[in-house]
Design a protein around this motif. Sequence first.
Motif, PDB file in Angstrom:
ATOM      1  N   GLN A  25       0.817  -1.216   0.000  1.00 39.34           N
ATOM      2  CA  GLN A  25       0.000   0.000   0.000  1.00 39.34           C
ATOM      3  C   GLN A  25       0.855   1.272   0.000  1.00 39.34           C
ATOM      4  O   GLN A  25       0.559   2.220  -0.729  1.00 39.34           O
ATOM      5  CB  GLN A  25      -0.948   0.003   1.210  1.00 39.34           C
ATOM      6  N   ILE A  26       1.893   1.288   0.803  1.00 36.54           N
ATOM      7  CA  ILE A  26       2.746   2.475   0.871  1.00 36.54           C
ATOM      8  C   ILE A  26       3.476   2.665  -0.453  1.00 36.54           C
ATOM      9  O   ILE A  26       3.572   3.778  -0.977  1.00 36.54           O
ATOM     10  CB  ILE A  26       3.730   2.379   2.053  1.00 36.54           C
ATOM     11  N   LYS A  28       2.554   1.644  -3.394  1.00 36.21           N
ATOM     12  CA  LYS A  28       1.570   2.038  -4.404  1.00 36.21           C
ATOM     13  C   LYS A  28       1.296   3.530  -4.321  1.00 36.21           C
ATOM     14  O   LYS A  28       1.250   4.222  -5.340  1.00 36.21           O
ATOM     15  CB  LYS A  28       0.289   1.243  -4.180  1.00 36.21           C
ATOM     16  N   ARG A  29       1.134   4.030  -3.112  1.00 35.28           N
ATOM     17  CA  ARG A  29       0.852   5.456  -2.912  1.00 35.28           C
ATOM     18  C   ARG A  29       2.022   6.334  -3.343  1.00 35.28           C
ATOM     19  O   ARG A  29       1.835   7.430  -3.844  1.00 35.28           O
ATOM     20  CB  ARG A  29       0.522   5.709  -1.438  1.00 35.28           C
ATOM     21  N   LYS A  30       3.235   5.816  -3.205  1.00 34.76           N
ATOM     22  CA  LYS A  30       4.423   6.602  -3.541  1.00 34.76           C
ATOM     23  C   LYS A  30       4.922   6.367  -4.959  1.00 34.76           C
ATOM     24  O   LYS A  30       5.911   6.958  -5.369  1.00 34.76           O
ATOM     25  CB  LYS A  30       5.547   6.285  -2.551  1.00 34.76           C
ATOM     26  N   LYS A  34       5.619  -2.019  -6.252  1.00 29.72           N
ATOM     27  CA  LYS A  34       4.733  -2.608  -5.238  1.00 29.72           C
ATOM     28  C   LYS A  34       5.140  -4.027  -4.884  1.00 29.72           C
ATOM     29  O   LYS A  34       5.205  -4.379  -3.706  1.00 29.72           O
ATOM     30  CB  LYS A  34       3.289  -2.590  -5.728  1.00 29.72           C
ATOM     31  N   SER A  56       9.094   9.557  -2.696  1.00 28.56           N
ATOM     32  CA  SER A  56       8.042   9.261  -3.662  1.00 28.56           C
ATOM     33  C   SER A  56       8.569   9.406  -5.081  1.00 28.56           C
ATOM     34  O   SER A  56       9.385  10.276  -5.366  1.00 28.56           O
ATOM     35  CB  SER A  56       6.875  10.225  -3.454  1.00 28.56           C
ATOM     36  N   GLN A  58       6.378   9.771  -7.663  1.00 27.70           N
ATOM     37  CA  GLN A  58       5.325  10.409  -8.431  1.00 27.70           C
ATOM     38  C   GLN A  58       5.739  11.818  -8.819  1.00 27.70           C
ATOM     39  O   GLN A  58       6.368  12.538  -8.041  1.00 27.70           O
ATOM     40  CB  GLN A  58       4.036  10.497  -7.628  1.00 27.70           C
ATOM     41  N   THR A  63      -0.273  13.727  -8.417  1.00 30.94           N
ATOM     42  CA  THR A  63      -0.860  13.653  -7.083  1.00 30.94           C
ATOM     43  C   THR A  63      -2.305  14.144  -7.108  1.00 30.94           C
ATOM     44  O   THR A  63      -2.674  14.998  -7.922  1.00 30.94           O
ATOM     45  CB  THR A  63      -0.061  14.500  -6.072  1.00 30.94           C
ATOM     46  N   GLN A  64      -3.113  13.617  -6.218  1.00 26.40           N
ATOM     47  CA  GLN A  64      -4.515  14.016  -6.153  1.00 26.40           C
ATOM     48  C   GLN A  64      -4.648  15.475  -5.730  1.00 26.40           C
ATOM     49  O   GLN A  64      -5.540  16.181  -6.197  1.00 26.40           O
ATOM     50  CB  GLN A  64      -5.277  13.104  -5.190  1.00 26.40           C
TER      51      GLN A  64
END
Length: 136
Positions: A25-26, A28-30, A34, A56, A58, A63-64
């Motif tokens: 999860q971490i 994936k977010r960064k 994965k 990160s 990204q 980013t959102q």
Amino acid sequence: MDEASGASIWPFIGVALLAGFLGWQIAKRKGLNKRGWAAACFFFPPAVIGVAFSKSQQRPGETQAFRNRWASLAAYDPEIKAAVERLGVLGPSAVEQFRMAYADVQTREAIPLIVADVEWRWGAGDRRVGVQERSR
């Protein structure tokens, strides 16, 4: 050795599964690998700390938070709104290229340069994505 006197392996498996899930999860977010991080965290649970503190991968435009900000900028900022309208004739992919480039620099002085670059790229034949979208 009977079960009453020995330690059970199930708590260790539970910790490993939890660490693997958290690593996935971490990462994936960064925007990290994965599977690699999940495996590392499963076999070595303290690796969760490593993925939590890793940088990160990204881009700012992915980013959102920037996507939410971009919606307001494209609607209300006169310079960005004009650039989006100008590039809109080339298709949504051209506008997406502009958004990503602007997110990387986030300076008003760069807007005309970014627009010129996107127009030049699309005029020079870098339209592979745009052509596919128009043919639908």
